[in-house]
Design an enzyme around this catalytic site. Structure first.
Site, PDB file in Angstrom:
ATOM      1  CE1 TYR A 129      -4.374  -1.190   0.147  1.00  0.00           C
ATOM      2  CE2 TYR A 129      -3.215  -3.043   1.145  1.00  0.00           C
ATOM      3  CZ  TYR A 129      -4.342  -2.516   0.531  1.00  0.00           C
ATOM      4  OH  TYR A 129      -5.427  -3.315   0.296  1.00  0.00           O
ATOM      5  CB  VAL A 182       9.024  -4.770   3.946  1.00  0.00           C
ATOM      6  CG1 VAL A 182       9.861  -4.961   2.693  1.00  0.00           C
ATOM      7  CG2 VAL A 182       9.918  -4.406   5.125  1.00  0.00           C
ATOM      8  CG  ASN A 183       4.857  -6.942   5.544  1.00  0.00           C
ATOM      9  OD1 ASN A 183       5.747  -6.889   4.707  1.00  0.00           O
ATOM     10  ND2 ASN A 183       4.382  -8.083   5.993  1.00  0.00           N
ATOM     11  CB  SER A 207       8.410   0.337   6.582  1.00  0.00           C
ATOM     12  OG  SER A 207       8.965  -0.330   5.502  1.00  0.00           O
ATOM     13  CB  THR A 208       5.140   3.138   9.956  1.00  0.00           C
ATOM     14  OG1 THR A 208       4.409   3.732   8.925  1.00  0.00           O
ATOM     15  CG2 THR A 208       5.000   3.935  11.222  1.00  0.00           C
ATOM     16  CD  GLU A 247       4.547   8.480   1.642  1.00  0.00           C
ATOM     17  OE1 GLU A 247       5.546   8.400   0.929  1.00  0.00           O
ATOM     18  OE2 GLU A 247       3.860   9.521   1.741  1.00  0.00           O
ATOM     19  CG  PHE A 248       3.817  12.113   6.791  1.00  0.00           C
ATOM     20  CD1 PHE A 248       3.623  11.861   8.144  1.00  0.00           C
ATOM     21  CD2 PHE A 248       5.066  12.558   6.376  1.00  0.00           C
ATOM     22  CE1 PHE A 248       4.649  12.068   9.068  1.00  0.00           C
ATOM     23  CE2 PHE A 248       6.094  12.770   7.280  1.00  0.00           C
ATOM     24  CZ  PHE A 248       5.889  12.525   8.634  1.00  0.00           C
ATOM     25  CB  CYS A 276      -0.376   3.692  10.448  1.00  0.00           C
ATOM     26  SG  CYS A 276       0.619   3.340   9.015  1.00  0.00           S
ATOM     27  NE  ARG A 301      -2.693  -3.290   5.819  1.00  0.00           N
ATOM     28  CZ  ARG A 301      -1.572  -2.771   5.344  1.00  0.00           C
ATOM     29  NH1 ARG A 301      -0.408  -3.239   5.736  1.00  0.00           N
ATOM     30  NH2 ARG A 301      -1.612  -1.770   4.482  1.00  0.00           N
TER      31      ARG A 301
HETATM   32  C1  UDX Z   1      -2.855   7.217   8.544  1.00  0.00           C
HETATM   33  C2  UDX Z   1      -2.290   8.628   8.532  1.00  0.00           C
HETATM   34  O1  UDX Z   1      -3.350   9.570   8.277  1.00  0.00           O
HETATM   35  C3  UDX Z   1      -1.202   8.753   7.482  1.00  0.00           C
HETATM   36  O2  UDX Z   1      -0.604  10.044   7.535  1.00  0.00           O
HETATM   37  C4  UDX Z   1      -0.137   7.693   7.743  1.00  0.00           C
HETATM   38  O3  UDX Z   1       0.850   7.739   6.727  1.00  0.00           O
HETATM   39  C5  UDX Z   1      -0.761   6.299   7.788  1.00  0.00           C
HETATM   40  O4  UDX Z   1      -1.818   6.271   8.760  1.00  0.00           O
HETATM   41  P1  UDX Z   1      -4.581   5.857   7.050  1.00  0.00           P
HETATM   42  O5  UDX Z   1      -4.546   4.866   8.156  1.00  0.00           O
HETATM   43  O6  UDX Z   1      -4.382   5.394   5.656  1.00  0.00           O
HETATM   44  O7  UDX Z   1      -3.478   6.998   7.291  1.00  0.00           O
HETATM   45  O8  UDX Z   1      -5.990   6.608   7.069  1.00  0.00           O
HETATM   46  P2  UDX Z   1      -6.609   7.813   7.910  1.00  0.00           P
HETATM   47  O9  UDX Z   1      -7.325   8.694   6.960  1.00  0.00           O
HETATM   48  O10 UDX Z   1      -5.645   8.454   8.803  1.00  0.00           O
HETATM   49  O11 UDX Z   1      -7.733   7.063   8.772  1.00  0.00           O
HETATM   50  C6  UDX Z   1      -7.406   6.153   9.798  1.00  0.00           C
HETATM   51  C7  UDX Z   1      -8.660   5.727  10.520  1.00  0.00           C
HETATM   52  O12 UDX Z   1      -9.232   6.809  11.254  1.00  0.00           O
HETATM   53  C8  UDX Z   1      -9.774   5.227   9.586  1.00  0.00           C
HETATM   54  O13 UDX Z   1     -10.382   4.096  10.146  1.00  0.00           O
HETATM   55  C9  UDX Z   1     -10.737   6.401   9.533  1.00  0.00           C
HETATM   56  O14 UDX Z   1     -12.064   6.017   9.255  1.00  0.00           O
HETATM   57  C10 UDX Z   1     -10.606   6.954  10.946  1.00  0.00           C
HETATM   58  N1  UDX Z   1     -10.963   8.384  11.040  1.00  0.00           N
HETATM   59  C11 UDX Z   1     -10.245   9.317  10.374  1.00  0.00           C
HETATM   60  C12 UDX Z   1     -12.046   8.766  11.845  1.00  0.00           C
HETATM   61  O15 UDX Z   1     -12.724   7.923  12.461  1.00  0.00           O
HETATM   62  N2  UDX Z   1     -12.350  10.092  11.942  1.00  0.00           N
HETATM   63  C13 UDX Z   1     -11.640  11.068  11.298  1.00  0.00           C
HETATM   64  O16 UDX Z   1     -11.980  12.258  11.455  1.00  0.00           O
HETATM   65  C14 UDX Z   1     -10.555  10.659  10.482  1.00  0.00           C
HETATM   66  P1  ADP Z   2       2.467  -1.323   3.667  1.00  0.00           P
HETATM   67  O1  ADP Z   2       1.077  -0.881   4.014  1.00  0.00           O
HETATM   68  O2  ADP Z   2       3.483  -0.866   4.700  1.00  0.00           O
HETATM   69  O3  ADP Z   2       2.872  -0.969   2.281  1.00  0.00           O
HETATM   70  P2  ADP Z   2       1.984  -4.071   2.822  1.00  0.00           P
HETATM   71  O4  ADP Z   2       1.786  -5.291   3.667  1.00  0.00           O
HETATM   72  O5  ADP Z   2       0.849  -3.569   1.984  1.00  0.00           O
HETATM   73  O6  ADP Z   2       2.505  -2.937   3.818  1.00  0.00           O
HETATM   74  O7  ADP Z   2       3.219  -4.309   1.838  1.00  0.00           O
HETATM   75  C1  ADP Z   2       4.464  -4.766   2.230  1.00  0.00           C
HETATM   76  C2  ADP Z   2       5.015  -5.657   1.115  1.00  0.00           C
HETATM   77  O8  ADP Z   2       6.374  -5.972   1.428  1.00  0.00           O
HETATM   78  C3  ADP Z   2       4.293  -6.997   0.944  1.00  0.00           C
HETATM   79  O9  ADP Z   2       3.813  -7.110  -0.378  1.00  0.00           O
HETATM   80  C4  ADP Z   2       5.380  -8.051   1.247  1.00  0.00           C
HETATM   81  O10 ADP Z   2       5.285  -9.221   0.439  1.00  0.00           O
HETATM   82  C5  ADP Z   2       6.654  -7.288   0.924  1.00  0.00           C
HETATM   83  N1  ADP Z   2       7.863  -7.817   1.568  1.00  0.00           N
HETATM   84  C6  ADP Z   2       8.038  -8.152   2.869  1.00  0.00           C
HETATM   85  N2  ADP Z   2       9.288  -8.583   3.091  1.00  0.00           N
HETATM   86  C7  ADP Z   2       9.953  -8.520   1.905  1.00  0.00           C
HETATM   87  C8  ADP Z   2      11.289  -8.820   1.484  1.00  0.00           C
HETATM   88  N3  ADP Z   2      12.218  -9.251   2.344  1.00  0.00           N
HETATM   89  N4  ADP Z   2      11.604  -8.638   0.169  1.00  0.00           N
HETATM   90  C9  ADP Z   2      10.680  -8.178  -0.691  1.00  0.00           C
HETATM   91  N5  ADP Z   2       9.413  -7.868  -0.367  1.00  0.00           N
HETATM   92  C10 ADP Z   2       9.036  -8.030   0.919  1.00  0.00           C
END
Ligand code: UDX
Ligand code: ADP
Length: 472
Positions: free
Chosen positions: A15, A93-94, A134-135, A169-170, A280, A350
């Site tokens: 993602y 990566v995750n 990655s975070t 990444e934000f 996150c 997730r």
């Molecule tokens: C978050 C951060 O916003 C982003 O900067 C970081 O890089 C990754 O984590 P994300 O998890 O993709 O992003 O979505 P976000 O829009 O932050 O929403 C997170 C959760 O909070 C969702 O379940 C959303 O529905 C909920 N949310 C968000 C609320 O319930 N109320 C709000 O006002 C905003």
């Molecule tokens: P994020 O939301 O942080 O992007 P994801 O789970 O969506 O997390 O993606 C992480 C990706 O990293 C997965 O597709 C996973 O297969 C890949 N990955 C994990 N470990 C390795 C590795 N050692 N080499 C290459 N890819 C990897």
């Protein structure tokens, strides 16, 4: 000496990695961007001709993939070769929360980050800038640096050299492309000026220079955790207020609007809902809590744990509320669930609040009919199985939304997909059993329409309207 980046490798096509690299490739046609992953199916999906099959759904992503894939953006499983030819490697990566061992339930599992660093150490050639995307918990850069350093000592000739940067990444899912194209800021943490300049120069292709912030590497890692913790804290704060509004006659939407006009508070991230999900927020707060405990700062650990506690409480109280309104039992009652992704405009499930709320209802014997425009049945099954619920006879998935309402006692809106805000409730009420209920946890229902129907409704953060209790 200016380092000119010609070849980027991104480890991890998820993602974060997928959309981020797509935007870099789009904005920097002169740079080759190669995204690698160990997951073969995922790479096949990224290479699919059918753009509806991309593994990540993000508005606008398909157009970029169409423009750049095969030009300067490539997806493959060829990790060794891609690392060897890269001047800059993003680790994306995750890093889920550890399930067992030291720090289980709190610390992030860094095994995928470590494995990536080892791959880099093994295959990299020449001078390589390694960017953690990655975070990650604070001090992970140290882990990466140590792995790269140790490997250097082991090799003899043509030693590769490394610089490690943190570039969190934000982006938020559902708005990833917009967030990447028009970021509030880009944060680069590191010590080496040449490496920082090299990464900055990539972003400068489309981001104004004053928005590119440079910090030391630990501040950068800490800023990412802190940003997510603050955002999550706002949601728990407004969710806790929603419960009080329901008791007092205040309306949480009005309260949020009123406080949001205070420029010190600001209007964003004040939507009460069923609790935050996503990969996150929970993970990052758990990371903070782990760090606090590690350093003996227990009061601060408790403070941040409270944000998670309220989040769980919000999910639980919604499930309990539904059960209470359905006469204290949902056993063998069909309930329609609208929305399974953790927020609208993503196929990511997730930590979605829908998972816990559905499982609480299933536990009480409800029969669920689930709809989501982007999540598929298999993904829902995986989430349930992950939490040890394996009874497939108790729930169904139906992508044809209307068919989910037949003989249902209640509808619960759990994700704020646009299409759920203008449903034809007159038509739906004819399909449902009476007394029929709608529970709107995202505050998106058109109140004018629902009020005119014979459906009882509840909107989060507002005293309910329940005067249509005529049984069939
Ligand atoms: C978050 C951060 O916003 C982003 O900067 C970081 O890089 C990754 O984590 P994300 O998890 O993709 O992003 O979505 P976000 O829009 O932050 O929403 C997170 C959760 O909070 C969702 O379940 C959303 O529905 C909920 N949310 C968000 C609320 O319930 N109320 C709000 O006002 C905003
Ligand atoms: P994020 O939301 O942080 O992007 P994801 O789970 O969506 O997390 O993606 C992480 C990706 O990293 C997965 O597709 C996973 O297969 C890949 N990955 C994990 N470990 C390795 C590795 N050692 N080499 C290459 N890819 C990897």
């Amino acid at each position: 000496m200016d380092l000119l980046i010609k070849n980027i490798c991104c480890i991890g096509a998820g993602y974060v990695g997928g959309p981020t690299m797509a935007v870099i490739a789009d904005k920097c046609p002169e740079i080759k961007v190669n995204v690698v992953d160990i997951n073969k199916e995922r790479i096949e999906s990224w290479n699919s001709f059918d753009l509806d099959r991309l593994p990540v759904y993000e508005p606008g992503l398909d157009k970029i993939i169409e423009r750049c894939r095969g030009r300067n953006l490539n997806f493959s499983n060829n990790i060794a070769h891609t690392i060897a030819s890269a001047d800059m490697i993003f680790i994306s990566v995750n890093t889920p929360t550890k399930k067992k061992g030291l720090g289980a339930g709190q610390a992030s599992d860094l095994k995928w980050v470590e494995a990536s660093a080892r791959q880099v150490a093994k295959y990299a050639k020449g001078h390589t800038i390694v960017v953690e995307k990655s975070t990650l918990p604070v001090k992970t850069a140290k882990v990466i640096q140590n792995i790269l350093k140790t490997s250097k000592q082991n090799s003899n000739k043509n030693e590769p050299t490394f610089e490690v940067l943190s570039n969190p990444e934000f982006l938020a899912e559902g708005t990833a492309i917009k967030d990447l194209e028009l970021p509030d800021r880009v944060l680069i943490g590191g010590e080496n000026k040449h490496a920082i300049d090299a990464l900055s120069s990539i972003y400068e292709k489309w981001v104004p220079k004053q928005k590119i912030l440079h910090t030391n590497i630990w501040s950068s890692e800490m800023a990412k955790l802190t940003a997510n913790a603050f955002l999550a804290q706002r949601i728990s704060s407004i969710n806790s207020i929603s419960a009080l509004c329901e008791k007092t006659g205040a309306e949480v939407k009005e309260v949020a609007h009123a406080i949001g006009t205070d420029s010190r508070i600001g209007k964003k991230f004040l939507s009460a809902g069923p609790g935050f999900g996503g990969s996150c927020f929970k993970k990052d707060i758990l990371n903070l809590v782990y760090l606090y405990k590690y350093y003996g700062l227990d009061e601060a650990a408790d403070y941040w744990s409270g944000v998670l506690k309220i989040n769980n409480w919000q999910k639980k109280r919604i499930a309990n509320y539904v059960i209470d309104k359905l006469n204290g039992t949902v056993s063998d009652k069909k309930i329609t669930i609208l929305g399974f992704s953790f927020k609208a405009n993503t196929n990511d499930t997730r930590e979605s609040p829908s998972i816990d709320i559905c499982l609480d209802l299933l536990e009480e014997g409800a029969i669920l009919s689930i709809h989501d425009p982007k999540v598929d049945e298999n993904q829902i099954r995986l989430e349930f199985e992950e939490r040890n619920f394996k009874n497939d006879t108790k729930w169904t998935f139906n992508s044809k939304i209307d068919e989910n309402f037949q003989d249902s006692h209640a509808v619960i809106i759990l994700t704020e997909w646009d299409q759920y805000s203008d449903l034809d409730w007159f038509k739906i009420e004819k399909l449902m059993l009476k007394p029929a209920w709608v529970f709107d946890t995202r505050m998106i229902l058109n109140l004018d329409t629902i009020k005119k129907s014979n459906i009882n409704f509840w909107r989060l953060g507002k005293i309910i309207n329940e005067n249509k209790l005529t049984p069939n």
